[in-house]
Design an enzyme around this catalytic site. Sequence first.
Site, PDB file in Angstrom:
ATOM      1  N   SER A   1       0.825  -1.255  -0.086  1.00 32.98           N
ATOM      2  CA  SER A   1       0.078   0.034  -0.018  1.00 32.98           C
ATOM      3  C   SER A   1       0.917   1.122  -0.050  1.00 32.98           C
ATOM      4  O   SER A   1       1.920   1.326   0.483  1.00 32.98           O
ATOM      5  CB  SER A   1      -0.725   0.167   1.281  1.00 32.98           C
TER       6      SER A   1
ATOM      7  N   TYR B   1      -1.795  -1.109  10.787  1.00 33.71           N
ATOM      8  CA  TYR B   1      -2.064  -1.854   9.570  1.00 33.71           C
ATOM      9  C   TYR B   1      -0.756  -1.492   8.712  1.00 33.71           C
ATOM     10  O   TYR B   1      -0.198  -2.302   7.586  1.00 33.71           O
ATOM     11  CB  TYR B   1      -3.427  -1.083   8.901  1.00 33.71           C
TER      12      TYR B   1
ATOM     13  N   LYS C   1       1.917  -3.775   6.458  1.00 33.29           N
ATOM     14  CA  LYS C   1       2.507  -3.859   5.132  1.00 33.29           C
ATOM     15  C   LYS C   1       4.023  -3.806   4.877  1.00 33.29           C
ATOM     16  O   LYS C   1       4.506  -4.479   4.073  1.00 33.29           O
ATOM     17  CB  LYS C   1       1.686  -2.631   4.356  1.00 33.29           C
TER      18      LYS C   1
HETATM   19  P1  NAD Z   1     -10.968  -7.025   1.005  1.00 36.97           P
HETATM   20  O1  NAD Z   1     -11.056  -7.097   2.614  1.00 36.97           O
HETATM   21  O2  NAD Z   1     -12.242  -6.633   0.231  1.00 36.97           O
HETATM   22  O3  NAD Z   1     -10.341  -8.280   0.639  1.00 36.97           O
HETATM   23  C1  NAD Z   1      -9.302  -9.136   1.534  1.00 36.97           C
HETATM   24  C2  NAD Z   1      -9.865 -10.563   1.521  1.00 36.97           C
HETATM   25  O4  NAD Z   1      -8.860 -11.137   2.394  1.00 36.97           O
HETATM   26  C3  NAD Z   1     -11.262 -10.628   2.149  1.00 36.97           C
HETATM   27  O5  NAD Z   1     -12.255 -11.317   1.254  1.00 36.97           O
HETATM   28  C4  NAD Z   1     -10.898 -11.304   3.456  1.00 36.97           C
HETATM   29  O6  NAD Z   1     -12.165 -12.274   3.903  1.00 36.97           O
HETATM   30  C5  NAD Z   1      -9.715 -11.957   3.217  1.00 36.97           C
HETATM   31  N1  NAD Z   1      -9.132 -12.382   4.426  1.00 36.97           N
HETATM   32  C6  NAD Z   1      -8.460 -11.831   5.489  1.00 36.97           C
HETATM   33  N2  NAD Z   1      -7.777 -12.452   6.268  1.00 36.97           N
HETATM   34  C7  NAD Z   1      -7.893 -13.744   5.811  1.00 36.97           C
HETATM   35  C8  NAD Z   1      -7.147 -14.723   6.142  1.00 36.97           C
HETATM   36  N3  NAD Z   1      -6.268 -15.069   7.136  1.00 36.97           N
HETATM   37  N4  NAD Z   1      -7.270 -16.006   5.402  1.00 36.97           N
HETATM   38  C9  NAD Z   1      -8.169 -15.899   4.353  1.00 36.97           C
HETATM   39  N5  NAD Z   1      -8.956 -14.782   3.756  1.00 36.97           N
HETATM   40  C10 NAD Z   1      -8.546 -13.612   4.495  1.00 36.97           C
HETATM   41  O7  NAD Z   1     -10.095  -5.824   0.773  1.00 36.97           O
HETATM   42  P2  NAD Z   1      -9.282  -5.525  -0.468  1.00 36.97           P
HETATM   43  O8  NAD Z   1      -9.724  -4.051  -0.687  1.00 36.97           O
HETATM   44  O9  NAD Z   1      -9.685  -6.319  -1.614  1.00 36.97           O
HETATM   45  O10 NAD Z   1      -7.741  -5.490  -0.297  1.00 36.97           O
HETATM   46  C11 NAD Z   1      -6.967  -6.545  -1.061  1.00 36.97           C
HETATM   47  C12 NAD Z   1      -5.551  -6.322  -0.241  1.00 36.97           C
HETATM   48  O11 NAD Z   1      -5.110  -4.969  -0.781  1.00 36.97           O
HETATM   49  C13 NAD Z   1      -5.536  -6.175   1.274  1.00 36.97           C
HETATM   50  O12 NAD Z   1      -4.374  -6.961   1.419  1.00 36.97           O
HETATM   51  C14 NAD Z   1      -5.205  -4.745   1.489  1.00 36.97           C
HETATM   52  O13 NAD Z   1      -4.569  -4.486   2.657  1.00 36.97           O
HETATM   53  C15 NAD Z   1      -4.609  -4.362   0.315  1.00 36.97           C
HETATM   54  N6  NAD Z   1      -4.703  -2.739   0.049  1.00 36.97           N
HETATM   55  C16 NAD Z   1      -6.091  -2.359  -0.101  1.00 36.97           C
HETATM   56  C17 NAD Z   1      -6.217  -1.073  -0.327  1.00 36.97           C
HETATM   57  C18 NAD Z   1      -7.663  -0.478  -0.706  1.00 36.97           C
HETATM   58  O14 NAD Z   1      -7.734   0.678  -0.438  1.00 36.97           O
HETATM   59  N7  NAD Z   1      -8.638  -1.362  -0.942  1.00 36.97           N
HETATM   60  C19 NAD Z   1      -5.098  -0.195  -0.416  1.00 36.97           C
HETATM   61  C20 NAD Z   1      -4.003  -0.540  -0.376  1.00 36.97           C
HETATM   62  C21 NAD Z   1      -3.683  -1.990  -0.051  1.00 36.97           C
HETATM   63  N1  UFG Z   2     -12.462  11.570   3.082  1.00 39.57           N
HETATM   64  C1  UFG Z   2     -13.279  12.349   3.572  1.00 39.57           C
HETATM   65  N2  UFG Z   2     -14.672  11.984   3.849  1.00 39.57           N
HETATM   66  C2  UFG Z   2     -14.629  10.787   4.285  1.00 39.57           C
HETATM   67  C3  UFG Z   2     -13.789   9.640   3.946  1.00 39.57           C
HETATM   68  C4  UFG Z   2     -12.407  10.154   3.440  1.00 39.57           C
HETATM   69  O1  UFG Z   2     -13.179  13.539   3.286  1.00 39.57           O
HETATM   70  O2  UFG Z   2     -15.852  10.100   4.574  1.00 39.57           O
HETATM   71  C5  UFG Z   2     -11.366  12.130   2.513  1.00 39.57           C
HETATM   72  C6  UFG Z   2      -9.908  12.004   3.384  1.00 39.57           C
HETATM   73  O3  UFG Z   2      -9.808  12.802   4.301  1.00 39.57           O
HETATM   74  C7  UFG Z   2      -8.907  11.696   2.143  1.00 39.57           C
HETATM   75  C8  UFG Z   2      -9.690  11.148   1.005  1.00 39.57           C
HETATM   76  O4  UFG Z   2     -10.927  11.340   1.405  1.00 39.57           O
HETATM   77  O5  UFG Z   2      -8.505  12.977   2.013  1.00 39.57           O
HETATM   78  C9  UFG Z   2      -9.362   9.665   0.740  1.00 39.57           C
HETATM   79  O6  UFG Z   2      -9.631   9.046   1.857  1.00 39.57           O
HETATM   80  P1  UFG Z   2      -9.828   7.276   1.985  1.00 39.57           P
HETATM   81  O7  UFG Z   2     -10.170   6.926   3.506  1.00 39.57           O
HETATM   82  O8  UFG Z   2     -10.745   6.811   0.941  1.00 39.57           O
HETATM   83  O9  UFG Z   2      -8.454   6.963   1.530  1.00 39.57           O
HETATM   84  P2  UFG Z   2      -7.135   7.304   2.460  1.00 39.57           P
HETATM   85  O10 UFG Z   2      -6.302   7.832   1.321  1.00 39.57           O
HETATM   86  O11 UFG Z   2      -7.247   7.461   3.839  1.00 39.57           O
HETATM   87  O12 UFG Z   2      -6.383   5.462   2.639  1.00 39.57           O
HETATM   88  C10 UFG Z   2      -6.462   4.624   1.591  1.00 39.57           C
HETATM   89  C11 UFG Z   2      -6.780   3.325   2.240  1.00 39.57           C
HETATM   90  C12 UFG Z   2      -5.747   2.573   3.007  1.00 39.57           C
HETATM   91  C13 UFG Z   2      -4.395   3.112   2.222  1.00 39.57           C
HETATM   92  C14 UFG Z   2      -4.231   4.439   1.640  1.00 39.57           C
HETATM   93  C15 UFG Z   2      -2.945   4.251   0.681  1.00 39.57           C
HETATM   94  O13 UFG Z   2      -8.057   3.184   2.918  1.00 39.57           O
HETATM   95  O14 UFG Z   2      -5.753   1.499   3.058  1.00 39.57           O
HETATM   96  O15 UFG Z   2      -5.177   4.723   0.814  1.00 39.57           O
HETATM   97  O16 UFG Z   2      -3.112   3.412  -0.153  1.00 39.57           O
HETATM   98  F1  UFG Z   2      -3.157   2.779   2.957  1.00 39.57           F
END
Ligand code: NAD
Ligand code: UFG
Length: 338
Positions: free
Chosen positions: A125, A149, A153
């Site tokens: 991330s 969190y 990572k």
């Molecule tokens: P998500 O929660 O939709 O998907 C993660 C999946 O992993 C879920 O289906 C959950 O049930 C499963 N899971 C969790 N722990 C497990 C375990 N021990 N065994 C088997 N399954 C398990 O999240 P996502 O948004 O699809 O994110 C996928 C990956 O990308 C995550 O590692 C997350 O940290 C990373 N990531 C997401 C974002 C974002 O903004 N969505 C940003 C940066 C990184």
């Molecule tokens: N924001 C609002 N109102 C809300 C939610 C968010 O104003 O209700 C704003 C935040 O302050 C930020 C922007 O919208 O400026 C984006 O916020 P998000 O919560 O959607 O995303 P972040 O950038 O905070 O974090 C996301 C993921 C993290 C990841 C990060 C970098 O949630 O897991 O991107 O990849 F680590």
Amino acid sequence: MKVLLTGGAGFIGSHTAVALLEAGHEIVALDNLYNSSPEALKRVEEITGKKAPLVVGDCTDEKDLRKVFEQYGHIDAVVHFAGLKAVGESVQKPLDYYQNNLDSTFTLLRVMRMYGCHALVFSSSATVYGTNQEMPLREDFPTGCTSPYGWTKWMNEQVLTDCAHADEKLKVVLLRYFNPIGAHESGRIGEDPAGIPNNLMPFICQVASGKLDHLNVFGSDYPTPDGTGVRDYIHVCDLAEGHVAALEYAMGHAGVEIINLGTGEGYSVLDIVHTFERVNGLKLPYQITARRPGDVAICYSDVTKAERLLHWHAKRNLEAMCRDSWNWQKHNPQGYGK
Ligand code: NAD
Ligand code: UFG
């Protein structure tokens, strides 16, 4: 190739399943369904007309992982999505985050070695860039985190880097995602957060649907053009295609590479609000509130490494992200109904 997707029923996993199947690969997903529904993979099958098998099991459990490798024959590569991902919750429950997010990687690496699987793409991330001020963020910039969190990572990146240095067969790509939003254009799969969403786009979708009455915009006094926070939003289908490219790259390259997946463009919260309103013909009530603790002002990626090594770049624009997010929400007001 045959690819195991840990966490494959989740938001990014299910979209990556579609992209891999459409590129002619086979997949199997392992998911404990903690934050997802088996319905997502049924819909992947419906979209692609191909098999998307799900093994319900835990990635921290060696037995569950071995079952997948035993039942599905030789697996060429793994994308390791499985993890807990709520930044705020990780501050309240750090041990759960360290336990799940690290143990799943340790167990996976052991089992991959047992079965002669040597290629791994990991979901990292942009959060590992911490409070870096210089933009765009490049892969060789210093790292550091502001939440448990984020540290999971960061630690996973270190573990995987050390393992790749120790084992000359291991091929690892660490993908640093920026802000994935949007949904498959069919409207059949998308993001289905439990409870009140923390992230901007799922929150906006619930305001648009009338489930929540207004959006709180967290801060309007940042040093950005309109004062609201700027992020690098990327369409989840572009991100999914980035995984196909990363897997194809990993298969041919031992060692470890860190690669950003973003668009390289920054948009503010108000850019998102106004684009969402315009493309979907809706009004989004919002109020400016205090900054959210821990938020940085601006975060966007340098995308040159992804282009150079993966020959991949994001193709879908902000309009498509806003249109597809709403299309999913509109047709699935209860998500998968889990
Ligand atoms: P998500 O929660 O939709 O998907 C993660 C999946 O992993 C879920 O289906 C959950 O049930 C499963 N899971 C969790 N722990 C497990 C375990 N021990 N065994 C088997 N399954 C398990 O999240 P996502 O948004 O699809 O994110 C996928 C990956 O990308 C995550 O590692 C997350 O940290 C990373 N990531 C997401 C974002 C974002 O903004 N969505 C940003 C940066 C990184
Ligand atoms: N924001 C609002 N109102 C809300 C939610 C968010 O104003 O209700 C704003 C935040 O302050 C930020 C922007 O919208 O400026 C984006 O916020 P998000 O919560 O959607 O995303 P972040 O950038 O905070 O974090 C996301 C993921 C993290 C990841 C990060 C970098 O949630 O897991 O991107 O990849 F680590």
